[in-house]
Design an enzyme around this catalytic site. Structure first.
Site, mmCIF file in Angstrom:
data_model
loop_
_atom_site.group_PDB
_atom_site.id
_atom_site.type_symbol
_atom_site.label_atom_id
_atom_site.label_comp_id
_atom_site.label_asym_id
_atom_site.label_seq_id
_atom_site.Cartn_x
_atom_site.Cartn_y
_atom_site.Cartn_z
ATOM 1 C CD GLU A 191 -1.988 16.935 5.692
ATOM 2 O OE1 GLU A 191 -2.223 17.105 6.912
ATOM 3 O OE2 GLU A 191 -2.451 15.969 5.046
ATOM 4 C CB ALA A 231 -16.239 20.353 6.227
ATOM 5 C CD GLN A 232 -19.383 23.664 7.075
ATOM 6 O OE1 GLN A 232 -18.652 23.881 8.037
ATOM 7 N NE2 GLN A 232 -20.022 22.513 6.892
ATOM 8 C CB SER A 233 -13.804 27.890 5.672
ATOM 9 O OG SER A 233 -12.933 27.058 6.430
ATOM 10 C CG ASP A 261 -2.044 -0.941 1.075
ATOM 11 O OD1 ASP A 261 -2.661 -0.899 0.004
ATOM 12 O OD2 ASP A 261 -2.298 -1.731 1.992
ATOM 13 C CG MET A 299 -9.758 28.578 2.833
ATOM 14 S SD MET A 299 -9.848 30.325 2.444
ATOM 15 C CE MET A 299 -11.200 30.882 3.414
ATOM 16 C CB SER A 300 -6.709 26.345 8.589
ATOM 17 O OG SER A 300 -5.479 26.036 7.979
ATOM 18 C CG PHE A 313 -9.596 22.532 7.518
ATOM 19 C CD1 PHE A 313 -9.184 22.984 6.263
ATOM 20 C CD2 PHE A 313 -10.443 21.435 7.591
ATOM 21 C CE1 PHE A 313 -9.605 22.339 5.119
ATOM 22 C CE2 PHE A 313 -10.879 20.797 6.440
ATOM 23 C CZ PHE A 313 -10.454 21.249 5.196
ATOM 24 C CG ASP A 315 -2.848 23.220 10.235
ATOM 25 O OD1 ASP A 315 -3.309 22.203 10.793
ATOM 26 O OD2 ASP A 315 -2.884 23.402 9.007
#
Lengths: 710, 554
Positions: free
Chosen positions: A364, A394-396, A323, A398-399, A392, A360
């Site tokens: 990543e 799910a709507q935006s 994998d 962005m963070s 972050f 964050d």
């Protein structure tokens, strides 16, 4: 589910060191183990036990015969031979006992965890049942399909799948790893093992194993070798050894009439000594220890093989299915590069990117901070003024961070290209046209683009600009390329399995140096690939953890299930990796090979030894009748009796000397078959020819002083 | 021309001739064994025998056919000898005694051609031609048929069929042995071998004695005797008799004939498995052992001379034909004991201990360099299986040869194969040595006498058929014991070879990778040679120590 998307991060995160191309090594032999195993070795003298090993059985029968003979006509020589013949048998048993002993110690620790637990069985439990009826039953009374509830501080009473709730579980009892793991209902991390302890929260577990057949029970049986059966290759080798034994037995039995004719009738003691010296006792004595130790080497690496057959098959594997995520690449994508748009300095972009990522905590995000620090010397810093982090969602998509200083407000965002551009436009900015192509180029190369944008509110004015793009990419673990090249030299093809699109997959496959890849892989694709390979006569090995993987794991010749996986996957595979580290597949292959090489090397050694023994014993037997045969006494051994005794003592001692090698396995370096063979023939073939000449001579130099052997 | 130059020249010519034949003959035999069409004469034979030529047999059926055919052959040959006085061209000889008739029947059917009789004073022409010579053809063909089945085991996949014995047998006789034997019989006649139906001539010799000379169809039997690695001479003196082997050139031709099929079969093997390099590797092992053996015997015969007469003659000349000398005798001796031929042009009993011991060791190798027709190749392939097994383990894979895995089943049959012949040799020799009466058959005492008995059983069990001489074997016990040794020595290994073939044919081949042990490189040639010499050496070392070694080292 686990195949169409990348795997959830397995414990190999960025913090876990990349696998070094390290060599298979085994535990060392503690000399004390020889002593503690001695009683076991003597117990194994029972002829019913010995009969399973034809070579050593012949030695035992020979020892009985010489004992009777020595009792009837006592002489120093007869008793020396008799004692050393018994020692030969005991040493052989010792090898096996030591190998088993290591497993026994492990089983003991496991047993302690399997204390009698009381299960809280739920009667008539259904999903969403807030207050189910509960009864206390001994864990041993649990039946397949029962539901039990386990709360913090309690021991899970049996193997099962979590059907409700989420909890952290201490699995150190079986994995030795003290960090707790998360187990939750649904998905691929639902399996729990009996004997492990819930540390927090409450879960409902559906029991999937019968009492007495739990994972721990099987593990105890495995490490103890109770369920050990001879593997196919071991049987084949045993047949060859048995037939060599019969040949030598015949050669010696028929020798007596020939010797009588020559006027040199031999005593029973001498004839038995000759038989024992010739039959392949070295490999016969160590064969089962080699097999047990091979399994044990896996256990030491926290891999449980359900059968020795699987370990052998691992050595034969032609194709490895790996994998991508977690095996070839690190679990997550990492920032690799900052690409500023024209007019923006790269340092400025790096600074903005780092600021936006400071809080964050995703891998990543952390990798962005690290990249900015490593490449541009920007350290994480205390922010002056007021900083407000924007997580972050799910709507935006962005963070980032909002910085307020002296009335000015600076907003930094990083995120998916479309989201950030949309945000810039909303704030009245006009993202440059170059951002689109930049992001596309990164995606085409198998990477993920993160766009960094900035909105500055100063003096009632709003300036919205795109600063640049962060290139996130899959990072191939260090050393993987070399590892795959090594595998190629061993004749093993590697195939990378990934849910990525073909383009991305190709880029990573090339970087990692795998031979082939399967992109956008579904369980069906994977199964079809395995069957295709097997139709060509190839043996396939793979790792898997999801329920989806179960059919493929069962189909593969070597299926290594991750311990974090579902019980369906663990049931289907023939090995379980307690560390859930898919890279270990490569080590498993090496251990499988090492097991076979050890057998072959010691067989060669054993047979090559016979040449020297002939040169010791034949002149000793017949030089009186035919003085010319004394020329064969090239070692210049002291007397006929000391020559024969030396050969027998060497024959016995070499077993003890080789026990550590049998347990550790012979040195194995991945290379082509030709090179391996050359080396092993040199060491064990030629070495096996020469060594006994030296050894027997040395022993003779010592024992010639024993009165009665002169 | 001096002896040394002539000796080297003979060896050079022989090797050149064998090299030239290797490819065409090997390829031709592969075509015979794989062709799909039948010749008209073959179709006739199939119709006569009620054989379905298209039917493929399982290994068990193939084996039953081999055994049934051989059993009928033994019975037929036995009856033939017992009734010869009622038949034409009997030359007035009485029926052969039962034990000797059994021994001879077993001997010719097993391709051994051990002869406890003297041909010219025991067998009539009809028995020689229609009985013994026919077996010379078919017993050679049976060997090739069995190796064909084994090769098919390697080449076929997922099937339980290994070929059709009756078709293999017929084709090998019709397309290979009969045409070749015919041509070379004529060549031998041209060189001076006799071919007639004369009876016994009484002639007066120069010194005034009377001598009986028997004529007969010699050349025709001589050609197939060598070509089919049979070795049973028309005359007691075998190829030392001028009517069988008239001169130095015919001598070289006969050595060529007894080697040519066995040395070309590796090519057939390579062609059938689709990789000529595999054939060359096997050929190299056979060639190495043969060359070493020729060298050792020649050197021993030239230099280990004990008597003064020997020194002045330039070597051990006792028991050797003056016409051939030491070089050609040594060359013949090595070749005949390394194939299952057993024809002799000199008497191995009179060889130096080293040279004579080497002829015994040659046979103990199991007749594999190059061995009997077919039997040599299957013998060496079995040893290759053993070598691959041990070496394959050392490269860390389940051993595989030509893509076929060597598991427990395969090793069972290979192990039984290498067990069978030594068991027969050792038990036979041991039994003979423990019986007072049978020991008396030895004409020499000491280690040499023991070597004679060891040689007899080694020769019989390995289906060689050459005799060390110096031992009276036409006794009830030896006729029976050696007859049984020949039968078991021939058919037990065949059972295991065919069983192995069946087990290999069932397998799906494993693809070759860098991790596969290569079996076509010099490395493998060295390995296989080593395994052969060490395994055989270990098995027979005690026996050899009491015979040739004890005699040679003093």
């Amino acid at each position: 589910m686990s195949l169409t998307t990348d795997r959830p991060p397995v414990p190999t995160g960025p913090g876990v060191p990349a696998p070094e191309p390290h060599r298979v090594s085994g535990g060392l032999l503690d000399p004390r183990q020889l002593l503690t195993s001695f009683p076991d070795a003597c117990r194994k003298l029972d002829p019913r036990v010995m009969a399973r090993n034809p070579v050593m059985f012949v030695v035992e029968v020979g020892a009985v015969l010489t004992t009777l003979s020595a009792a009837k006509d006592p002489s120093v020589f007869a008793w020396v031979i008799t004692v050393w013949l018994w020692l030969t048998v005991v040493f052989a048993n010792l090898a096996e006992a030591v190998a088993e002993g290591r497993g026994k110690a492990q089983a003991e620790t496991l047993r302690k965890t399997r204390t009698e637990t009381v299960a809280r069985r739920l009667t008539g439990w259904r999903h969403g049942d807030r207050a189910p009826a509960e009864e206390s039953v001994p864990a041993a009374n649990l039946r397949l399909g029962d539901h039990v509830v386990v709360e913090a501080g309690q021991v899970i009473p049996g193997d099962g799948d979590v059907v409700e709730g989420i909890a952290s579980v201490d699995e150190s009892a079986i994995t030795g790893e003290s960090a707790p793991v998360i187990r939750e209902s649904g998905g691929d991390r639902s399996a729990v093992t009996g004997g492990t302890k819930v540390l927090s929260d409450r879960i409902v577990v559906k029991i999937t194993s019968k009492p007495g057949e739990t994972f721990i029970d099987r593990m105890i049986a495995l490490v103890e070798g109770a369920s050990r059966q001879k593997t196919p290759n071991e049987i084949a080798l045993n047949i060859l050894l048995a037939s060599l034994t019969v040949v030598f037995l015949l050669a010696v039995v028929t020798l007596q009439p020939m010797a009588v004719y020559a006027g040199a009738e031999q005593s029973l003691v001498v004839l038995v000594a000759l038989v024992v010296a010739l039959i392949p006792t070295t490999i016969g004595a160590l064969l089962s220890a080699i097999g047990i130790a091979g399994m044990d080497r896996l256990v030491q690496r926290n891999v449980l093989a359900m059968s020795g057959r699987a370990v052998e098959a691992a050595g034969d594997v032609n194709t490895l299915l790996l994998d991508k995520t977690g095996t070839i690449t690190l679990g997550n994508r990492q920032a690799a590069e900052f690409l500023p748009v024209s007019g923006i300095d790269v340092g400025e972009l790096a600074d903005a990117a780092q600021l936006s990522s400071l809080s964050d905590e995703t891998p990543e995000g952390r990798s962005v901070v690290v990249l900015a620090k490593d490449k541009y010397g920007l350290r994480g810093r205390e922010l002056g003024g007021h900083a407000e982090f924007v997580p972050f969602t799910a709507q935006s998509r962005m963070s980032g961070v909002d910085l307020t200083e002296d009335g000015d407000r600076r907003e930094l965002r990083k995120g998916a290209a479309s989201a950030v551009m949309h945000w810039i436009r909303e704030n009245g900015g006009h993202p440059t046209a170059e951002v689109g192509p930049m992001a596309d180029a990164i995606a085409a190369g198998g990477g993920t683009p993160l766009v960094v944008g900035e909105v500055v509110h100063r003096d009632g004015e709003t300036i919205a600009t795109v600063l640049g793009v962060i290139h996130l990419k899959d990072v191939v673990k260090a050393g993987m390329r070399e590892r795959f090249a090594e595998l190629r030299r061993m004749g093993i093809r590697t195939v990378m399995i990934t849910g990525d699109n073909p383009l991305t997959a190709k880029a990573i496959a090339e970087e990692a140096g795998v031979d082939d890849f399967l992109a956008e892989a579904t369980p069906e694709d994977k199964m079809a690939l395995i069957k295709r390979e097997q139709a060509g006569g190839k043996l396939v090995a793979m790792t898997g953890d999801g329920t989806n993987d179960a059919p493929a794991l069962a189909q593969a010749d070597v299926g290594v299930a991750m311990n974090t996986g579902t019980s369906a996957a663990k049931e289907a595979g023939n090995m379980v990796d307690l560390d859930s580290n898919p890279t270990k597949l490569i080590e498993i292959v090496e251990i499988g090979k090492q097991l076979l090489i050890t057998r072959g090397a010691l067989t060669t050694f054993s047979i090559a030894n016979d040449v020297a023994k002939y040169f010791a014993i034949i002149p000793a037997m017949f030089a009186v009748a035919y003085p010319g045969l004394d020329k064969l006494n090239v070692m210049g051994l002291h007397s006929p009796t000391s020559a024969i005794a030396s050969a027998i003592i060497f024959n016995a001692l070499i077993i003890v000397v080789l026990i550590p090698l049998a347990l550790r396995g012979v040195r194995y370096r991945p290379s082509s078959a030709s090179k391996l063979l050359n080396r092993n023939i040199r060491v064990y073939g030629v070495g096996g020819l020469i060594l006994p000449f030296v050894g027997i001579k040395l022993i003779d130099l010592v024992i010639q002083f024993i009165p009665g052997l002169r | 021309m001096n002896d040394t130059l002539a000796g080297w020249l003979q060896i050079t010519v022989l090797i050149a001739a064998l090299a030239l034949t290797y490819r065409p003959l090997g390829d031709y035999m592969a075509r015979i064994l794989t062709a799909t069409r039948h010749l008209a004469v073959e179709k006739g034979l199939y119709r006569l025998g009620g054989v379905d030529a298209e039917a493929d047999q399982q290994w068990g059926a193939y084996l039953r056919s081999v055994l049934a055919f051989s059993a009928v052959s033994v019975l037929f040959l036995y009856g033939f000898q017992r009734l010869q006085n009622h038949l034409l061209l009997s030359l007035g000889f009485a029926p052969v005694k039962p034990d000797q008739a059994f021994n001879t029947a077993a001997s010719f059917v097993t391709n051994t051609n051990w002869q406890s009789y003297s041909g010219e004073v025991t067998m009539g022409h009809l028995v020689q031609m229609a009985g013994l010579a026919v077996q010379n053809f078919v017993s050679a063909a049976v060997g090739i048929a069995v190796v064909a089945a084994l090769i098919r085991g390697f080449t076929r996949r997922r099937t339980d069929r290994v070929g059709n014995f009756w078709v293999d047998l017929t084709r090998i006789v019709v397309r290979l042995l009969v045409p070749m034997a015919f041509v070379f019989a004529i060549v031998l006649v041209a060189m001076g071998a006799v071919q007639n139906f004369h009876g016994i001539h009484e002639i007066g010799t120069l010194v005034g004695d009377k001598q009986s000379l028997t004529g007969g169809p010699v050349a025709s039997q001589e050609a197939i005797k060598e070509l089919g690695t049979n070795g049973g001479g028309f005359y007691n003196a075998n190829a030392a008799h001028p009517f069988e082997n008239p001169n130095g050139i015919s001598n070289i031709l006969e050595i060529y004939l007894l080697l040519v099929i066995s040395f070309s079969l590796p090519r057939t093997f390579g062609k059938m498995v689709g990789d000529h390099r595999q054939g060359y590797a096997i050929l190299a092992v056979m060639g190495l052992i043969w060359a070493a053996s020729v060298a050792l015997i020649t050197v021993n015969e030239l230099h280990s001379v004990s008597s003064t007469a020997g020194h002045s003659a330039g070597g051990m000349l006792e028991g050797k034909e003056q016409r051939f000398g030491i070089w050609a005798s040594a060359l013949f001796a090595a070749s005949t004991t390394l194939t299952s031929t057993g024809a002799v042009n000199s008497f191995h009993d009179s060889f130096s201990p080293g040279g004579g011991g080497m002829t015994i060791f040659n046979m103990m190798l199991g007749e594999i360099a190059p061995g009997g027709t077919g039997s040599g190749l299957y013998g060496i392939l079995i040893l290759a299986v053993i070598a691959v097994f041990v070496a394959g383990l050392m490269v860390g894979r389940t051993p595989e040869y030509l893509g076929k895995k060597l598991g427990a089943r395969e090793m069972k049959f290979a192990s039984l194969y290498i067990l069978a012949t030594p068991a027969i040799v050792l038990i036979g020799t041991g039994a003979a040595m423990s019986l007072k009466g049978e020991r008396a058959a030895m004409l020499n005492s000491g280690p040499h006498g023991f070597s004679e008995v060891l040689y007899a059983f080694t020769s019989a069990a390995n289906n060689n058929g050459s005799a060390f001489a110096g031992i009276g074997v036409n006794t009830h016990w030896y006729n029976t014991a050696l007859g049984l040794a020949m039968l078991f020595g021939r058919f037990l290994p065949m059972i295991f070879v065919l069983a192995l073939a069946g087990s290999l044919a069932r397998q799906q081949p494993v693809p070759v990778t860098a991790g596969t042990l290569p079996t076509h490189r010099p490395q493998f040639v060295g390995l296989l040679t080593g395994v052969i010499v060490i395994v055989v050496g270990l098995t027979y070392f005690p026996a050899l120590a009491l015979g040739p070694l004890a005699e040679g080292l003093h």
